[in-house]
Design a protein around this motif. Structure first.
Motif, short mmCIF file in Angstrom:
data_model
loop_
_atom_site.label_atom_id
_atom_site.label_comp_id
_atom_site.label_asym_id
_atom_site.label_seq_id
_atom_site.Cartn_x
_atom_site.Cartn_y
_atom_site.Cartn_z
N UNK A 1 23.58 -20.70 -6.04
CA UNK A 1 24.62 -21.38 -5.24
C UNK A 1 24.12 -22.68 -4.61
N UNK A 2 22.93 -22.64 -4.00
CA UNK A 2 22.42 -23.82 -3.29
C UNK A 2 21.34 -24.57 -4.07
N UNK A 3 21.14 -24.17 -5.32
CA UNK A 3 20.14 -24.84 -6.16
C UNK A 3 20.74 -26.13 -6.71
N UNK A 4 20.00 -27.23 -6.58
CA UNK A 4 20.51 -28.54 -7.02
C UNK A 4 20.04 -28.90 -8.43
N UNK A 5 18.87 -28.39 -8.82
CA UNK A 5 18.33 -28.80 -10.12
C UNK A 5 17.62 -27.64 -10.82
N UNK A 6 17.83 -27.55 -12.13
CA UNK A 6 17.11 -26.61 -13.00
C UNK A 6 16.26 -27.43 -13.96
N UNK A 7 14.98 -27.05 -14.10
CA UNK A 7 14.09 -27.70 -15.07
C UNK A 7 13.57 -26.60 -15.98
N UNK A 8 13.97 -26.63 -17.24
CA UNK A 8 13.77 -25.50 -18.14
C UNK A 8 13.02 -25.94 -19.40
N UNK A 9 11.96 -25.21 -19.72
CA UNK A 9 11.16 -25.56 -20.90
C UNK A 9 11.08 -24.34 -21.82
N UNK A 10 12.01 -24.26 -22.78
CA UNK A 10 11.98 -23.14 -23.72
C UNK A 10 10.96 -23.37 -24.83
N UNK A 11 10.32 -22.30 -25.28
CA UNK A 11 9.41 -22.42 -26.43
C UNK A 11 10.17 -22.42 -27.74
N UNK A 12 11.38 -21.87 -27.72
CA UNK A 12 12.26 -21.90 -28.89
C UNK A 12 13.69 -21.68 -28.44
N UNK A 13 14.64 -21.99 -29.33
CA UNK A 13 16.07 -21.80 -29.07
C UNK A 13 16.56 -22.47 -27.79
N UNK A 14 16.30 -23.78 -27.70
CA UNK A 14 16.86 -24.55 -26.57
C UNK A 14 18.38 -24.52 -26.60
N UNK A 15 18.95 -24.28 -27.77
CA UNK A 15 20.41 -24.21 -27.91
C UNK A 15 20.99 -23.14 -26.98
N UNK A 16 20.30 -22.01 -26.85
CA UNK A 16 20.78 -20.92 -25.98
C UNK A 16 20.96 -21.41 -24.54
N UNK A 17 20.05 -22.28 -24.10
CA UNK A 17 20.12 -22.81 -22.74
C UNK A 17 21.26 -23.82 -22.62
N UNK A 18 21.36 -24.71 -23.61
CA UNK A 18 22.44 -25.72 -23.56
C UNK A 18 23.81 -25.03 -23.52
N UNK A 19 23.98 -23.98 -24.29
CA UNK A 19 25.23 -23.24 -24.29
C UNK A 19 25.50 -22.63 -22.91
N UNK A 20 24.45 -22.02 -22.33
CA UNK A 20 24.62 -21.39 -21.01
C UNK A 20 25.02 -22.44 -19.97
N UNK A 21 24.33 -23.57 -19.96
CA UNK A 21 24.64 -24.64 -19.00
C UNK A 21 26.08 -25.11 -19.15
N UNK A 22 26.49 -25.30 -20.39
CA UNK A 22 27.83 -25.78 -20.68
C UNK A 22 28.90 -24.81 -20.17
N UNK A 23 28.62 -23.52 -20.33
CA UNK A 23 29.61 -22.49 -19.98
C UNK A 23 29.59 -22.13 -18.49
N UNK A 24 28.57 -22.60 -17.75
CA UNK A 24 28.44 -22.18 -16.34
C UNK A 24 28.44 -23.34 -15.36
N UNK A 25 28.97 -24.48 -15.78
CA UNK A 25 29.18 -25.58 -14.85
C UNK A 25 27.97 -26.43 -14.53
N UNK A 26 26.93 -26.36 -15.36
CA UNK A 26 25.73 -27.17 -15.15
C UNK A 26 25.71 -28.31 -16.16
#
Length: 236
Positions: free
Chosen positions: A113-138
């Protein structure tokens, strides 16, 4: 690697941490990242979260050895369980699979709720993160790609905002797979990564074409052919 000289991968993550923020590093391992940014005075307070006993003890020893126990809290727990709702404004998660990072964010979403920034470094399947961000308002606000010790890493930076904005006027399937900022930049590691992926997919496709024909085989061939076409269009 030590807390004074991070790997290029973690140094890039550190560069995206806002000055003066309070961070939680999830899956912190030896707590190199939080120790580095706290010692440099970039952040005021950090939580190092670990779910596995061995790395948790390593992180505790590292923080104690650096005399940073008053500014870095090492906690044992699964994902975002280690933080409370208003403790941090920046979260880093590095060195895990993209699907696992997405599931950590998903199960701990109430803590964001109060987090302003996420910094994420996946070793594989960055697509999974992009999809999550897109679907959750980030909103994806930056991406980096780099090669270190023969491995290629992607780093994704997101803030609350307009999740569709980075994908305007872009092929959504290609940009979710390959990264909208990375497609625009087309850096050397990016081209190397995707040429290697295409070569691997073509090898698999060749084996599938030699295998017995069935519905499952046909579906896999179609999926691979589409991905190859998608990536080759971007690279060309």
């Amino acid at each position: 690697m030590n807390i004074d000289k991070l790997s290029q991968r973690l140094q890039t993550v550190a560069e995206y941490i806002p000055e003066g923020s309070r961070i939680a590093d999830i899956g912190s391992d030896h707590a190199y990242l939080p120790c580095h940014v706290v010692k440099k005075g970039k952040v005021s307070y950090a939580i190092a979260g670990e779910v596995v006993e061995g790395p948790f003890q390593s992180a505790k020893k590292q923080v104690e050895a650096e005399g940073l126990s008053d500014r870095i809290d090492v906690r044992k727990g699964n994902g975002l369980e280690v933080i409370s709702n208003d403790e941090v404004d920046c979260i880093t998660i590095a060195g895990m699979g993209g699907a696992l990072i997405a599931s950590i964010l998903d199960s701990g979403e109430a803590k964001l709720t109060n987090v302003k920034r996420l910094i994420l470094q996946p070793n594989l399947s960055a697509k999974s993160i992009r999809l999550w961000l897109l679907e959750h308002g980030w909103q994806l606000v930056a991406e980096e790609i780099l090669e270190e010790d023969g491995k290629i890493y992607e780093i994704l930076v997101a803030e609350k905002g307009e999740p569709n904005k980075p994908y305007h006027n872009m092929n959504i399937a290609a940009s979710l797979l390959m990264g909208p900022f990375l497609i625009e930049q087309k850096k050397v590691p990016f081209v190397k990564k995707w040429r290697s992926e295409v070569a691997n997919w073509k090898r698999i496709l060749g084996r599938l074409e030699e295998a017995a024909e069935n519905e499952d085989n046909q579906k896999k061939r179609m999926e691979l052919s589409n991905k190859i076409l998608l990536v080759e269009e971007v690279l060309d």
